[in-house]
Design a protein around this motif. Structure first.
Motif, PDB file in Angstrom:
ATOM      1  N   CYS A 191       0.887  -1.182   0.166  1.00 24.69           N
ATOM      2  CA  CYS A 191      -0.195   0.002  -0.275  1.00 24.69           C
ATOM      3  C   CYS A 191       0.911   1.242   0.266  1.00 24.69           C
ATOM      4  O   CYS A 191       1.882   1.340   0.527  1.00 24.69           O
ATOM      5  CB  CYS A 191      -0.806  -0.001   1.430  1.00 24.69           C
ATOM      6  N   THR A 227       1.390   4.906   0.954  1.00 22.38           N
ATOM      7  CA  THR A 227       0.593   6.590   1.590  1.00 22.38           C
ATOM      8  C   THR A 227       0.577   7.591   1.134  1.00 22.38           C
ATOM      9  O   THR A 227       1.277   8.198   0.608  1.00 22.38           O
ATOM     10  CB  THR A 227       0.891   6.017   3.158  1.00 22.38           C
ATOM     11  N   ILE A 243     -12.260   9.045  -1.242  1.00 21.47           N
ATOM     12  CA  ILE A 243     -12.641   7.916  -0.395  1.00 21.47           C
ATOM     13  C   ILE A 243     -13.971   7.203  -0.597  1.00 21.47           C
ATOM     14  O   ILE A 243     -14.274   6.354  -0.512  1.00 21.47           O
ATOM     15  CB  ILE A 243     -11.995   8.511   1.287  1.00 21.47           C
ATOM     16  N   VAL A 284      -8.029   3.389  -3.882  1.00 18.31           N
ATOM     17  CA  VAL A 284      -8.116   3.431  -2.647  1.00 18.31           C
ATOM     18  C   VAL A 284      -8.997   2.152  -2.564  1.00 18.31           C
ATOM     19  O   VAL A 284      -8.640   1.606  -1.334  1.00 18.31           O
ATOM     20  CB  VAL A 284      -8.671   4.695  -1.828  1.00 18.31           C
ATOM     21  N   GLU A 312      -7.399  -0.602  -1.920  1.00 12.58           N
ATOM     22  CA  GLU A 312      -6.721  -0.402  -0.819  1.00 12.58           C
ATOM     23  C   GLU A 312      -4.847  -0.419  -1.066  1.00 12.58           C
ATOM     24  O   GLU A 312      -4.077  -1.133   0.174  1.00 12.58           O
ATOM     25  CB  GLU A 312      -6.628  -1.715  -0.073  1.00 12.58           C
ATOM     26  N   LYS A 340      -3.233   4.480   0.380  1.00 14.32           N
ATOM     27  CA  LYS A 340      -3.519   4.734   1.913  1.00 14.32           C
ATOM     28  C   LYS A 340      -3.829   6.165   1.855  1.00 14.32           C
ATOM     29  O   LYS A 340      -2.760   7.096   1.610  1.00 14.32           O
ATOM     30  CB  LYS A 340      -2.970   4.410   2.612  1.00 14.32           C
ATOM     31  N   VAL A 398      -4.065   9.646   3.796  1.00 10.06           N
ATOM     32  CA  VAL A 398      -3.568  10.438   5.115  1.00 10.06           C
ATOM     33  C   VAL A 398      -3.728  11.753   5.022  1.00 10.06           C
ATOM     34  O   VAL A 398      -3.365  12.545   4.787  1.00 10.06           O
ATOM     35  CB  VAL A 398      -2.190   9.651   5.891  1.00 10.06           C
TER      36      VAL A 398
END
Length: 80
Positions: A4, A6, A19, A41, A44, A47, A49
């Motif tokens: 994944c 980030t 999302i 997304v 997965e 991700k 943040v």
């Protein structure tokens, strides 16, 4: 397979679009690249943040900053 990835984002609207799979009349004309991110997304692979703007290290290269913020981001980027 690298796992994944980030993505650190300070734009809450962009995070919501990435999302939330629902579309609204205002979001139905979104560029294809945003659908690409949304798919990643869901799988997965990405991700998202939230990072406040004051801690967004990319600002060091893109925005004029006061001296304290400049030094903070420079130290992070240069590993000082």
């Amino acid at each position: 397979d690298v796992g994944c990835t980030t993505v650190y984002e300070d734009n809450e609207g962009a995070m919501y679009l990435a999302i939330n799979p629902a579309t609204t009349p205002n979001s139905k004309h979104i560029d294809i690249r945003h659908h690409f991110i949304r798919e990643r997304v869901e799988r997965e692979e990405f991700k998202i943040v939230h990072v406040p703007s004051s801690l967004q290290h990319a600002d060091f290269l893109t925005k004029p900053l006061h001296q304290g913020a400049f030094f903070l981001h420079r130290q992070f980027a240069m590993n000082l």
